[in-house]
Each structure stands twice: as structure tokens, then as C-alpha cells.
Motif scaffolding. Structure first.
Motif, PDB file in Angstrom:
ATOM      1  N   GLY A 145      45.766 -30.197  73.302  1.00 44.43           N
ATOM      2  CA  GLY A 145      46.890 -30.164  72.370  1.00 44.43           C
ATOM      3  C   GLY A 145      46.503 -30.582  70.979  1.00 44.43           C
ATOM      4  N   GLU A 146      47.450 -30.356  70.063  1.00 43.97           N
ATOM      5  CA  GLU A 146      47.288 -30.730  68.653  1.00 43.97           C
ATOM      6  C   GLU A 146      48.324 -31.789  68.326  1.00 43.97           C
ATOM      7  N   ASP A 163      49.790 -33.336  65.236  1.00 43.92           N
ATOM      8  CA  ASP A 163      50.033 -33.521  63.807  1.00 43.92           C
ATOM      9  C   ASP A 163      51.188 -34.502  63.637  1.00 43.92           C
ATOM     10  N   TYR A 197      55.965 -35.086  71.419  1.00 40.30           N
ATOM     11  CA  TYR A 197      55.183 -33.860  71.638  1.00 40.30           C
ATOM     12  C   TYR A 197      55.498 -33.295  73.020  1.00 40.30           C
ATOM     13  N   GLU A 198      55.574 -31.947  73.116  1.00 35.85           N
ATOM     14  CA  GLU A 198      55.810 -31.281  74.406  1.00 35.85           C
ATOM     15  C   GLU A 198      54.538 -30.551  74.833  1.00 35.85           C
ATOM     16  N   GLY A 199      54.351 -30.400  76.152  1.00 40.83           N
ATOM     17  CA  GLY A 199      53.154 -29.686  76.607  1.00 40.83           C
ATOM     18  C   GLY A 199      53.025 -29.731  78.110  1.00 40.83           C
ATOM     19  N   PHE A 255      49.773 -29.842  74.339  1.00 43.05           N
ATOM     20  CA  PHE A 255      50.812 -30.565  73.606  1.00 43.05           C
ATOM     21  C   PHE A 255      50.955 -30.068  72.170  1.00 43.05           C
ATOM     22  N   LYS A 256      52.253 -29.924  71.780  1.00 42.91           N
ATOM     23  CA  LYS A 256      52.563 -29.498  70.405  1.00 42.91           C
ATOM     24  C   LYS A 256      53.628 -30.407  69.850  1.00 42.91           C
ATOM     25  N   PHE A 257      53.592 -30.592  68.526  1.00 39.17           N
ATOM     26  CA  PHE A 257      54.570 -31.443  67.846  1.00 39.17           C
ATOM     27  C   PHE A 257      55.975 -30.876  68.033  1.00 39.17           C
ATOM     28  N   LYS A 258      56.926 -31.735  68.441  1.00 36.96           N
ATOM     29  CA  LYS A 258      58.307 -31.275  68.623  1.00 36.96           C
ATOM     30  C   LYS A 258      59.223 -31.892  67.570  1.00 36.96           C
TER      31      LYS A 258
END
Length: 611
Positions: free
Chosen positions: A139-140, A142, A173-175, A178-181
Motif C-alpha cells: 500500500g501507499e 500519503d 487507510y483502506e485495503g 492500503f490506500k488513503f481514505k
């Protein structure tokens, strides 16, 4: 043969203005914390059972058990995570460089396959999640602009990760991947800790703004907060959920710990404020906590670990402590049929241990001055620091009396009592020696060479001074005058330690060139030679009470025990006794050696003679 019988562990490393994160394994009822380069595993119901992992190259900051309790992931200030086995051999599974700076927190995913770590980094990389077996990114992350102090993995599916830090933000973050939510800026100061409830329905953040906020575990929206009524009056450093996800434990700089009831809606009200032991000083600020089974664990800035009962919080808590910094000296004596061990670290802490029982309290002194040299008999302590003063402190059981301090004009290098009349003491400085009788200076002699060690005979009739040049100068003592009788030359390096045997018939000396020598006191001949088995300087030396054995401790982390009547080759070697070096040694009886060292731990070793 020598076997480890007891370990009196160091306490967690703490720093002012920062929380520390301790974690545990409910199945084995053990906790994990860090000190220096060591990770310490302690069992809450068996305090003398301690396991220590010392394979990190840098200071360790956080460690956590995997969900199945078999593996431990620990991280250090260089940004490295090591994954190793819990069992005695601590086999290394993996090592990954995760961030470019210090890691402050890490957590496992509930399936034990992924790890998230947060801390300091370059650019925008303050958080990383990776597979535990390959180190591949998942994941990222940020959204943060400053150090990320804490991170948490949702313990149920769908997986989520929450992070918080010095930019006052809480990011969701969701995944996976994982991505910023979303990002929440509800706090007005550092957000010190974030934790999901065990059932995954909620998570909570606590901050230096004295607030605790509760969020929905699935969506990340804020749903409630801890009430300000009866709330904390200082920064909240850590938080931990009860196993049933209905309560939390918080600790704060206001020196209190609180149990909160968390409603279904997500609001918290104080159920109980725990009265933490201590004198109310700076040391008693609370910086870490853990709710594990029926134990409520708190950690103070001074390193004291206190255990409360969750089912009966009014029950008197149990506290244990120890050293946080390297132990530079120790002393053992009998007191009302108990073997008492006193150990001192250079930050001025003196801890009292009882062999077989462990921690028995700290000696409170009026002057908490730093300690460089230290010696003790049953009724008195003698200490010296970096302020050119020697302090004689009466010991009354577990209490220290009023200290008498004597300024001797330069920094003490070594000090020793006359065993049969302890009011007489010999102190050495760089340039000479000083004789004390009680608090009075009897004589000061400038010797004209650099002094590195000294000792006075048990009967007070002789003293030996060791020099930078490796020579031993033997003096006879008459009243308060010293007369040089002879010079012994055998050492090839500066003398680091000299000790007389308890029966006064021999003395032993050690040097920085790793050699020890046992001498006959009357003939001044070498009695045991070729004691050249250390690989670095000898720091300390001790005799068994019956004068038949001598033990040496070295910077090479080993303790070596020799029998005076046998050749040096039939020695007993304790390898890796203390990470970073051995600095204190004493026999507590004919078959037990007590050692201490750089790792801030004290250990008792049982010796079994080889036939």
C-alpha cells in the motif's frame, strides 16, 4: 559449569515528553518492552523469569508479538525491523529496512501476514506496511507531513490501518493494498497513540491536548470522546482496550491512570482513577500502559512497572523496578539471613535486590548525585561521583541515613573499605590516594604517577595501588602513613582492578590488556598465571567467600571463573553474560556469582564444580 539461575531485568527506556508502547501476549501472560539494544520478555506471574533478545545493532524502540504468540517483530532507531522466534534460541526469520529513520510503533495484521510500521522518514514516507515473509509493500501511505507516532491494524475484516502523529492528524487507510481514505484533524496537539478495540468496532486516539477521541472502526468517522469531567490534567501518552472492548485504560503526564467505560455510542466516562505509587515527582509521570487479561500494567517515566488487578482495582498494586542505565558496580552482603544485592548505575540509582526474590526497592538518597564508584557493607555505603566528593551513607535496613560528604579535591577513581573496620577507607584519584577514617581525611599522598586502581587489605595493614604503567605498588599502612614496600611488574597494560581475597592471603589484579594475575600476599610471587582468556579489557574482579575462586568480568561480555588451586586452563567461562560488557561482579556464596553490566540487568549464576 555455570548456569543462569535468576535475572533481575532492566526497566523500559523512557524519555521525557514521549509515551512508550509496551505490548504483550495474553496466552503466555508475558509483556515486551525495550531498553537500549535489548528487547525484554517478562512474565507477569513469574517476575524472575526473563528472556532477553540483544541482536539489534541500534537502540530498539518497539516490539510486538505476532497474533499466534510465536514470533516477535522489533524495530529500532535506524528504521530496521527484525522478526524472530519467541523461544529460547530466538531464531531470526527476517530483517527489513522499513523506514529511513526511527520507528515509533508497529503492529501485525490479525492473520499475522502483514506488518505496519510508523515513525520518522524522508519525504513523505512515515508509514509502511509490508508482507512479513518477503518485505513487499502492501500500500501507499500519503497524508502525513511529520513523524508518525503510532499506527494500528483493525483486528477484524475488512482490514483498515489508522495512523497518527506530530502533525495532529489521524489518517484512515483502506485495503489491502492500503490506500488513503480520510484524514481527521480533531486534535490540537501531538496524537500519541491509536488503538483498535479487540472486536474491531471502534478505535481511540489520545493526545498531548489531554483528549481521547473515539471513532467508528469501519468508516473512520469520529463518534464520541472521553469526558472532560474527572479527565486527565496532562498529556495522555498511551491507551489500551479491555479484552471485551467495553473499557479503556489511559495514562498521563498528570501521574494518574484511569479506567473508562466506553458506551455503544462511543463516549467514555471515568470508572476509576488508579492511585499509582510514588512520591509524586517527575519520575512518577505515567508514559505507558497495557490491559492484558486481568492485569492493568502502567509504566512511569522512572521505569517503575505497576500491576493492578482489573477485576479488583482497589487491591494494592504490585510494583517492580530496576535500572534503566548501565550498572557500574554491585555489592552483596547478608542482612537478617537474606542475601542482599545492591547495584548502582551512573545516573545515581541504587537498587536493592534479595537473592531468590528479586526487586526489593530503591535506596532513596537525599543527594541523588551521579555515581562513579560504589562499595557497601551491611551498615554503610560509600559512593563517589563526578563532583570530586565521596559520600558515606549509613544504611538502616532499607533506608539511607544522612550522607556525610567529603571533598577530596579531584575525581575518585576507585574506593575500598577495610573489611574488619569499615570506618577506614582508601580512595584513589588520578594522582594519588586518600585515606579516610569515617568522614575525616587522614592523609592524602601524591604519588607522582597516574593511578588507575587501588585496594586496601581486609585487616587494613597493607594497600596496593595500580598505575597506568601496569605496575603494582605495594604499601604498608601504619596509622595514616603509607610506606612503599615493593613494586610488582607483570602486567602489560594499565591496571583496571585490584581485589584482596577475603582471608587476606592473596590479591588479584586485572588490566586493560585482558590479563588477570593472582598473587601470594606474603611472598608476592605469582600464584596463578596465564589468566589470558578474555578478548578485551577486564573491568571487574571478585573473590569467592572461601578465597578458593576468583572471577573476572570483561568488556568482551564474558565472566570467567578460575580455581586458585588449579591451572588457569580449567576455567569456567560464561559467554555473553551481559550485552555491551560486564561491569560488576560479586560472589553471594561459594556456588553463586552475581554479575551486572551495560545492559542494566543483574544476573545470578550457579556454579557446579567439574570433577
Amino acid at each position: 559449569m555455570a548456569q543462569l539461575a535468576e535475572t533481575y531485568a532492566c526497566v523500559p527506556s523512557t524519555e521525557r515528553g514521549r509515551g512508550i508502547l509496551i505490548s504483550g501476549d495474553p496466552k503466555s501472560n508475558s509483556i515486551l518492552y525495550c531498553n537500549g539494544r535489548s528487547v525484554i520478555i517478562r512474565y507477569l506471574d513469574r517476575p524472575l523469569e526473563v528472556s532477553i533478545y540483544g541482536e539489534h545493532a541500534y537502540h530498539v524502540t518497539v516490539a510486538r508479538f505476532s497474533p499466534n504468540g510465536e514470533w516477535i517483530a522489533s524495530a529500532d532507531v535506524s528504521g530496521t525491523v527484525r522478526i524472530w522466534g519467541k523461544h529460547s534460541d530466538h531464531v531470526l526469520k527476517n530483517e527489513f529496512r522499513v523506514l529511513s529513520g526511527r520507528i515509533d510503533d508497529l503492529q501485525w495484521s490479525p492473520d499475522g501476514l502483514r506488518i505496519v510500521a510508523s515513525g520518522e522518514g524522508k519525504g513523505k514516507s512515515f508509514v509502511r506496511a509490508f508482507m512479513w515473509d518477503s518485505g513487499t509493500n502492501v500500500g501507499e501511505f500519503d497524508g502525513h507531513s511529520k513523524r508518525v507516532l503510532s499506527c494500528a491494524f483493525k483486528p477484524t475484516r475488512p482490514f483498515r490501518i489508522v495512523t497518527c502523529g506530530e502533525d495532529f492528524l489521524v489518517n484512515f487507510y483502506e485495503g489491502p493494498p492500503f490506500k488513503f481514505k480520510l484524514s481527521l484533524r480533531e486534535h490540537s496537539n501531538f496524537v500519541n497513540c491509536v488503538r483498535f478495540s479487540p472486536d474491531g468496532s471502534k478505535f481511540i486516539t489520545v493526545s498531548s491536548d489531554k483528549k481521547g477521541l473515539v471513532y467508528d472502526g469501519k468508516t473512520g468517522e469520529k463518534i464520541g470522546e472521553l469526558s472532560t469531567e474527572d479527565g486527565h490534567k496532562g498529556s495522555i501518552y498511551a491507551v489500551s482496550w479491555s479484552p471485551d472492548s467495553k473499557q479503556v485504560l489511559t495514562v498521563s503526564a498528570d501521574k494518574s491512570a484511569k479506567i473508562w467505560e466506553i458506551s455503544e455510542e462511543g463516549n467514555g466516562k471515568v470508572k476509576k482513577t488508579l492511585a499509582c505509587p510514588g512520591s509524586g515527582g517527575l519520575e512518577d509521570m505515567l508514559v505507558g500502559c497495557l490491559w492484558q487479561n486481568d492485569h492493568l500494567v502502567t509504566v512511569s517515566l522512572g521505569g517503575t512497572i505497576t500491576l493492578f488487578s482489573a477485576s479488583d482495582p482497589d487491591k494494592t498494586p504490585i510494583s517492580f523496578s530496576g535500572h534503566m542505565k548501565s550498572i557500574n558496580a554491585l555489592s552483596v552482603f547478608l542482612q537478617s539471613s537474606q542475601k542482599v544485592i545492591l547495584s548502582s548505575s551512573y545516573d545515581g540509582v541504587i537498587v536493592r535486590w534479595i537473592q531468590g526474590m528479586g526487586y526489593s526497592g530503591r535506596l532513596e538518597r537525599k543527594d541523588n548525585a551521579q555515581i562513579k564508584c560504589f562499595a557497601a557493607v551491611e551498615e554503610e555505603l560509600i559512593t563517589s561521583g563526578f563532583d570530586n566528593k565521596v559520600r558515606r551513607i549509613p544504611l538502616r535496613g532499607e533506608q539511607c541515613g544522612e550522607a556525610e560528604s567529603i571533598d577530596i579535591g579531584s575525581q575518585p577513581k576507585d574506593l575500598s573499605f577495610v573489611l574488619h573496620s569499615p570506618e577506614l577507607a582508601l580512595i584513589s584519584t588520578d594522582s594519588g590516594v586518600t585515606m579516610l577514617r569515617g568522614p575525616k581525611v587522614m592523609s592524602t599522598i601524591n604519588l607522582g604517577y597516574t593511578v588507575t586502581a587501588s585496594a586496601i587489605a581486609p585487616d587494613g595493614s597493607e594497600a596496593i595501588v595500580g598505575g597506568q604503567d601496569g605496575k603494582l605498588h605495594v604499601f604498608s599502612v601504619n596509622g595514616d602513613t603509607l610506606t612503599e614496600e615493593s613494586i610488582l611488574e607483570k602486567h602489560r597494560g594499565a591496571i583496571s582492578v585490584i581485589r584482596y581475597s577475603p582471608d587476606g592471603s592473596m590479591f588479584a589484579s586485572g588490566d586493560v590488556n585482558r590479563e588477570a594475575v593472582v598473587w601470594d600476599r606474603v611472598s608476592r610471587e605469582v600464584k596463578l598465571k596465564n589468566m589470558l582468556y578474555h578478548t578485551a579489557r577486564i573491568n571487574c574482579l571478585a573473590w569467592s567467600p572461601d578465597s578458593s575462586m576468583v572471577a573476572t568480568g570483561s568488556l568482551d561480555t564474558c565472566v570467567i571463573i578460575y580455581e586458585v588451586g588449579k591451572p588457569a586452563s580449567s576455567r569456567i567461562t560464561i559467554k555473553g553474560a551481559h550485552l555491551g560488557g560486564v561491569y560488576g561482579l560479586s560472589f553471594s556464596d561459594e556456588n553463586s556469582v552475581v554479575s551486572s553490566g551495560e545492559d542494566a540487568c543483574v544476573r545470578v549464576w550457579r556454579i557446579t564444580q567439574q570433577e
